[in-house]
Design a protein around this motif. Structure first.
Motif, mmCIF file in Angstrom:
data_model
loop_
_atom_site.group_PDB
_atom_site.id
_atom_site.type_symbol
_atom_site.label_atom_id
_atom_site.label_comp_id
_atom_site.label_asym_id
_atom_site.label_seq_id
_atom_site.Cartn_x
_atom_site.Cartn_y
_atom_site.Cartn_z
ATOM 1 N N UNK A 1 0.833 -1.211 0.000
ATOM 2 C CA UNK A 1 0.000 0.000 0.000
ATOM 3 C C UNK A 1 0.857 1.246 0.000
ATOM 4 N N UNK A 2 1.952 1.192 0.813
ATOM 5 C CA UNK A 2 2.816 2.368 0.861
ATOM 6 C C UNK A 2 3.393 2.665 -0.506
ATOM 7 N N UNK A 3 3.733 1.616 -1.285
ATOM 8 C CA UNK A 3 4.320 1.843 -2.591
ATOM 9 C C UNK A 3 3.336 2.491 -3.539
ATOM 10 N N UNK A 4 2.066 2.085 -3.482
ATOM 11 C CA UNK A 4 1.070 2.690 -4.354
ATOM 12 C C UNK A 4 0.834 4.138 -3.991
ATOM 13 N N UNK A 5 0.869 4.438 -2.685
ATOM 14 C CA UNK A 5 0.721 5.829 -2.264
ATOM 15 C C UNK A 5 1.869 6.655 -2.815
ATOM 16 N N UNK A 158 12.266 -0.756 9.287
ATOM 17 C CA UNK A 158 11.930 -1.926 8.476
ATOM 18 C C UNK A 158 10.886 -2.793 9.169
ATOM 19 N N UNK A 159 10.950 -2.871 10.470
ATOM 20 C CA UNK A 159 9.947 -3.649 11.211
ATOM 21 C C UNK A 159 8.548 -3.054 11.070
ATOM 22 N N UNK A 160 8.447 -1.717 11.161
ATOM 23 C CA UNK A 160 7.128 -1.081 11.250
ATOM 24 C C UNK A 160 6.599 -0.552 9.922
ATOM 25 N N UNK A 161 7.465 -0.396 8.915
ATOM 26 C CA UNK A 161 7.000 0.091 7.611
ATOM 27 C C UNK A 161 7.211 -0.934 6.492
ATOM 28 N N UNK A 162 7.936 -1.984 6.774
ATOM 29 C CA UNK A 162 8.205 -2.985 5.761
ATOM 30 C C UNK A 162 9.579 -2.842 5.154
ATOM 31 N N UNK A 164 12.787 0.592 4.277
ATOM 32 C CA UNK A 164 13.089 2.019 4.324
ATOM 33 C C UNK A 164 12.391 2.742 3.187
ATOM 34 N N UNK A 165 12.338 2.108 2.007
ATOM 35 C CA UNK A 165 11.682 2.723 0.854
ATOM 36 C C UNK A 165 10.195 2.944 1.127
ATOM 37 N N UNK A 166 9.561 2.011 1.807
ATOM 38 C CA UNK A 166 8.142 2.181 2.143
ATOM 39 C C UNK A 166 7.950 3.305 3.164
ATOM 40 N N UNK A 167 8.893 3.436 4.101
ATOM 41 C CA UNK A 167 8.837 4.576 5.025
ATOM 42 C C UNK A 167 8.926 5.884 4.262
ATOM 43 N N UNK A 168 9.881 5.969 3.319
ATOM 44 C CA UNK A 168 10.049 7.186 2.527
ATOM 45 C C UNK A 168 8.757 7.524 1.799
ATOM 46 N N UNK A 169 8.123 6.524 1.214
ATOM 47 C CA UNK A 169 6.863 6.762 0.501
ATOM 48 C C UNK A 169 5.774 7.278 1.441
ATOM 49 N N UNK A 170 5.674 6.665 2.611
ATOM 50 C CA UNK A 170 4.651 7.078 3.585
ATOM 51 C C UNK A 170 4.906 8.501 4.057
ATOM 52 N N UNK A 171 6.164 8.817 4.328
ATOM 53 C CA UNK A 171 6.529 10.157 4.795
ATOM 54 C C UNK A 171 6.251 11.195 3.712
ATOM 55 N N UNK A 193 6.940 2.649 15.534
ATOM 56 C CA UNK A 193 7.149 3.877 14.788
ATOM 57 C C UNK A 193 5.948 4.129 13.890
ATOM 58 N N UNK A 194 5.597 5.405 13.728
ATOM 59 C CA UNK A 194 4.476 5.780 12.868
ATOM 60 C C UNK A 194 4.736 7.167 12.309
ATOM 61 N N UNK A 195 4.077 7.474 11.192
ATOM 62 C CA UNK A 195 4.125 8.804 10.597
ATOM 63 C C UNK A 195 2.817 9.515 10.906
ATOM 64 N N UNK A 196 2.923 10.732 11.403
ATOM 65 C CA UNK A 196 1.734 11.539 11.708
ATOM 66 C C UNK A 196 1.882 12.902 11.048
ATOM 67 N N UNK A 197 0.763 13.485 10.622
ATOM 68 C CA UNK A 197 0.790 14.863 10.136
ATOM 69 C C UNK A 197 -0.141 15.692 10.992
ATOM 70 N N UNK A 198 0.262 16.944 11.222
ATOM 71 C CA UNK A 198 -0.516 17.829 12.082
ATOM 72 C C UNK A 198 -0.687 19.175 11.389
ATOM 73 N N UNK A 199 -1.869 19.781 11.481
ATOM 74 C CA UNK A 199 -2.073 21.101 10.873
ATOM 75 C C UNK A 199 -1.549 22.213 11.765
#
Length: 284
Positions: A1-5, A158-162, A164-171, A193-199
């Motif tokens: 999913x991260x790759x498609x995003x 790698x454990x939580x995003x699959x 590093x490349x998937x982390x980069x995509x999510x970020x 670990x998780x990625x969050x966005x805040x306004x």
């Protein structure tokens, strides 16, 4: 999913002075925000010596590098505006708002969480949060940064995003799709670990999460260098600017406050109780 995003956001997702008051050392976030402390002259009140109130003003700390050291990725001119004017305004306005209030005795992190007021922000919140966010941002970058982390940081990514490349995509997805002004964070929450966005000025402190890294996607952070090309700015931030060394330092400090892995409960063996015979009473 991260790759498609990632493919929707970025075609081809490849990762190619002397007296000061310090924030409490129990803080897990390695943001040391200094305050200039001035003590009023002692005066006599009804025959007793008394001191005028302590005034503790927050100080605008410089980034941990010269303003031209992030070039050509972020220009000196951008930092002169971003740090020298925007960050300075948040600090100056916060000092005016908290002068002669109980907040003068709080750390900056405490002011952020208290004035968020469970989603009903009090007047100092925006300036306090933005002062904290920018202090955290400067230390999230370093000359010669970016690339790929190593060691435990990479292992957890790698454990939580699959990968590093998937982390980069999510970020990238989060930073590109944050509408208007705001921030994107790599955080520790619920032992992962998780990625969050805040306004606007919001940050993960208000939810009790532990930030490791942030990128500022307010236009003033990048417009002089990238105009409306936010995706280019995000890619450059990841590839050339992230201080993974500081991320590791924050991770190590956070471990004293929360688990980054599922807790391991050791097996405890029941104690062995030796057999004790009933005493034998001889026949007399």
């Amino acid at each position: 999913m991260a790759s498609s995003l990632c493919s929707r956001v970025n075609q081809g997702c490849s990762s190619s002075p002397s007296s000061s008051y310090l924030s409490k050392p129990s803080s897990p976030l390695l943001v040391v925000v200094r305050r200039q402390v001035s003590f009023g002259q002692r005066r006599r009140t009804k025959g007793l010596l008394a001191s005028s109130p302590v005034n503790a003003a927050f100080i605008l700390n410089p980034p941990p590098y010269e303003l031209d050291e992030l070039e050509p990725h972020i220009s000196k001119r951008t930092l002169e505006f971003h740090w020298g004017k925007h960050h300075r305004a948040y600090v100056d306005n916060l000092n005016k708002q908290i002068e002669n209030t109980d907040y003068e005795r709080n750390t900056l992190e405490e002011i952020v969480t208290i004035t968020y007021n469970n989603g009903n922000p009090l007047p100092p919140f925006n300036n306090a949060a933005q002062a904290w966010n920018h202090e955290f941002l400067w230390e999230s970058m370093a000359p010669g940064g970016g690339k790929k982390p190593s060691g435990e940081v990479l292992e957890l990514i790698e454990r939580d995003f699959g990968s590093f490349e998937d982390f980069v995509c999510t970020f990238k997805e989060a930073a590109t799709t944050q509408f208007g002004s705001g921030w994107v964070w790599l955080v520790v929450k619920d032992s992962k670990l998780a990625v969050e966005k805040t306004p606007n000025a919001l940050n993960p402190l208000i939810w009790g999460h532990f930030p490791l890294l942030t990128i500022d996607v307010w236009e003033h952070a990048y417009y002089l260098d990238y105009q409306n090309r936010r995706p280019d700015y995000i890619t450059t931030f990841i590839n050339e600017l992230i201080s993974w060394e500081r991320v590791l330092e924050r991770l190590e400090r956070i471990k004293a406050f929360t688990n980054v892995r599922e807790p391991t409960i050791p097996n405890v063996r029941e104690p062995t109780i030796p057999n004790v015979r009933e005493p034998t009473i001889p026949n007399v």
